[in-house]
Write a protein that holds these residues in place. Structure first.
Motif, PDB file in Angstrom:
ATOM      1  N   ASP A 276       0.887  -1.173   0.186  1.00 57.20           N
ATOM      2  CA  ASP A 276      -0.150  -0.009  -0.023  1.00 57.20           C
ATOM      3  C   ASP A 276       1.030   1.002  -0.009  1.00 57.20           C
ATOM      4  O   ASP A 276       1.286   1.845   0.997  1.00 57.20           O
ATOM      5  CB  ASP A 276      -0.907   0.070   1.352  1.00 57.20           C
ATOM      6  CG  ASP A 276      -1.757   1.259   1.430  1.00 57.20           C
ATOM      7  OD1 ASP A 276      -1.790   1.989   0.328  1.00 57.20           O
ATOM      8  OD2 ASP A 276      -2.153   1.431   2.557  1.00 57.20           O
ATOM      9  N   ASP A 277       1.309   1.948  -1.237  1.00 63.42           N
ATOM     10  CA  ASP A 277       2.364   2.657  -1.339  1.00 63.42           C
ATOM     11  C   ASP A 277       1.860   3.953  -1.013  1.00 63.42           C
ATOM     12  O   ASP A 277       2.778   4.935  -0.398  1.00 63.42           O
ATOM     13  CB  ASP A 277       2.880   2.617  -2.878  1.00 63.42           C
ATOM     14  CG  ASP A 277       4.106   3.634  -2.929  1.00 63.42           C
ATOM     15  OD1 ASP A 277       4.954   3.745  -1.993  1.00 63.42           O
ATOM     16  OD2 ASP A 277       3.755   4.811  -3.776  1.00 63.42           O
ATOM     17  N   LEU A 278       0.554   4.248  -0.984  1.00 61.07           N
ATOM     18  CA  LEU A 278       0.220   5.805  -0.737  1.00 61.07           C
ATOM     19  C   LEU A 278      -0.212   5.777   0.967  1.00 61.07           C
ATOM     20  O   LEU A 278       0.506   6.833   1.254  1.00 61.07           O
ATOM     21  CB  LEU A 278      -1.444   5.786  -1.187  1.00 61.07           C
ATOM     22  CG  LEU A 278      -2.189   7.037  -0.997  1.00 61.07           C
ATOM     23  CD1 LEU A 278      -1.527   8.274  -1.427  1.00 61.07           C
ATOM     24  CD2 LEU A 278      -3.742   6.888  -1.528  1.00 61.07           C
ATOM     25  N   SER A 279      -0.654   5.131   1.488  1.00 61.17           N
ATOM     26  CA  SER A 279      -0.945   5.034   3.010  1.00 61.17           C
ATOM     27  C   SER A 279      -0.022   4.274   3.754  1.00 61.17           C
ATOM     28  O   SER A 279       0.022   4.713   4.969  1.00 61.17           O
ATOM     29  CB  SER A 279      -2.400   4.874   3.342  1.00 61.17           C
ATOM     30  OG  SER A 279      -2.639   3.622   3.238  1.00 61.17           O
ATOM     31  N   ARG A 280       0.414   3.176   3.334  1.00 60.87           N
ATOM     32  CA  ARG A 280       1.077   2.117   3.991  1.00 60.87           C
ATOM     33  C   ARG A 280       0.263   1.851   5.206  1.00 60.87           C
ATOM     34  O   ARG A 280       1.156   1.411   6.272  1.00 60.87           O
ATOM     35  CB  ARG A 280       2.492   2.730   4.693  1.00 60.87           C
ATOM     36  CG  ARG A 280       3.262   3.086   3.119  1.00 60.87           C
ATOM     37  CD  ARG A 280       4.894   3.636   3.495  1.00 60.87           C
ATOM     38  NE  ARG A 280       5.190   4.259   2.231  1.00 60.87           N
ATOM     39  CZ  ARG A 280       6.325   4.567   2.098  1.00 60.87           C
ATOM     40  NH1 ARG A 280       7.390   4.703   3.027  1.00 60.87           N
ATOM     41  NH2 ARG A 280       6.771   5.103   0.841  1.00 60.87           N
ATOM     42  N   HIS A 281      -0.778   1.623   5.031  1.00 68.11           N
ATOM     43  CA  HIS A 281      -1.711   1.210   6.152  1.00 68.11           C
ATOM     44  C   HIS A 281      -2.497  -0.123   6.099  1.00 68.11           C
ATOM     45  O   HIS A 281      -2.994  -0.625   7.120  1.00 68.11           O
ATOM     46  CB  HIS A 281      -2.736   2.656   6.695  1.00 68.11           C
ATOM     47  CG  HIS A 281      -3.831   2.464   7.491  1.00 68.11           C
ATOM     48  ND1 HIS A 281      -3.408   2.312   8.837  1.00 68.11           N
ATOM     49  CD2 HIS A 281      -5.239   2.416   7.672  1.00 68.11           C
ATOM     50  CE1 HIS A 281      -4.585   2.234   9.602  1.00 68.11           C
ATOM     51  NE2 HIS A 281      -5.457   2.227   8.635  1.00 68.11           N
TER      52      HIS A 281
END
Length: 329
Positions: A276-281
């Motif tokens: 999850d490159d955007l939020s790493r969540h």
């Protein structure tokens, strides 16, 4: 209900019958462009007998577990997830995780998250909704407990396991459910689950220290595993802009030395960006390393035998070494 029991009836508000009201059903993602969703009637009168939707659901689930010899994972989604988004995430978990070579049943507990990102406002709305969902979580747990305790004979036990996974704000929802159980029936806190997994928990880092948070959670399962990522961007925003204390899903528990021995901590920094490159969540899905790790946890393997983990002695925690080769289904 809308005509035809369409899934669109489940949106951003609670059931008009109250926040503890529950509806049960079934979603089939196999071989269709759109999932087939069936919402069970609240009750069906068959002669003198009355079959509740919850009873139909639990009997069906028991049959699937017994006949297919499969484990079941109950999944509580997080912030900014619509009803259909929650079902899709549950389907992803079912596709990506197998336990000892067997497919996994996934039960989605959906609560009225906004399903859209409006800075601050939607987060606070979801947090209040998560808080209000506590009685429904407690009621669902008690229905499950009563079904196993009162309706199944010992010879009908399927010898498979129930697991629980909560992601992000779903962990806060779980906390509210736990507190509602303690308030209603404190002696009913029996161990219903084998493995409890908290993925990127949007919870306070002192949650396992406090009676009013998650201190009692380990009593519900054989083991609790906390997956966290120090570079989780969603939780960084939660921490710095929403006046929340330090997050459990960022650096793990505040005081590692006082954790119960059945709580295991896993650092996911090495794989979070790839999933999850955007939020790493949202690395609990779309990472083969995490899918395999979850499968090993649910199979009951000892942490020392996980080949993709390294132990951090000074932190008394584990860290995933790296992403694994191979496609995520």
């Amino acid at each position: 209900m809308l005509p035809g029991k369409r899934a669109g009836v489940f949106g951003k508000t609670f059931n008009p019958d109250g926040v503890a009201a529950l509806r049960f059903g079934h979603a089939d993602f196999a071989g269709a462009a759109a999932p087939k969703v069936e919402v069970y009637p609240e009750k069906i009168e068959a002669g003198e007998a009355v079959v509740l939707g919850s009873e139909r659901f639990l009997k069906s689930l028991h049959g699937v577990m017994a006949n297919g010899a499969t484990d079941t994972l109950i999944f509580i989604h997080g912030f900014n997830v619509s009803f259909m988004g929650a079902l899709a995430a549950g389907a992803d978990l079912a596709r990506q995780v197998t336990v000892e070579g067997r497919p996994l049943n996934v039960v989605v507990f959906s609560w009225p998250s906004d399903g859209s990102v409006v800075p601050l406002m939607a987060y606070y709305s979801d947090r209040e909704d998560a808080r209000a969902t506590g009685p429904a979580v407690a009621r669902a747990f008690l229905k499950l407990r009563d079904f196993v305790k009162d309706q199944l004979k010992p010879e009908e036990y399927c010898q498979r396991r129930l697991h629980l996974l909560a992601h992000s704000m779903g962990c806060y929802t779980l906390r509210q459910g736990l507190q509602a159980i303690l308030a209603k029936e404190p002696r009913s806190l029996t161990r219903m689950f084998d493995q409890i997994l908290l993925a990127a928990p949007d919870e306070d880092d002192d949650a396992f220290e406090r009676e009013d948070k998650l201190k009692a959670l380990p009593s519900l399962g054989r083991q609790v595993t906390v997956y966290h990522n120090p570079f989780d961007r969603a939780l960084l925003v939660s921490d710095t802009t929403k006046t929340n204390p330090d997050r459990l899903g960022s650096d793990g528990p505040r005081l590692i030395d006082v954790l119960p021995k059945k709580v295991v901590v896993v650092d996911c920094r090495s794989i979070a960006a790839g999933a999850d490159d955007l939020s790493r969540h949202s690395y609990y899905i779309n990472s083969r390393a995490v899918s395999v790790d979850i499968a090993r946890v649910m199979a009951g393997q000892e942490p020392e035998g996980f080949p993709n983990r390294e132990y951090l002695t000074t932190r008394r925690a584990w860290r995933l070494v790296g992403e694994l080769a191979g496609e995520v289904v």
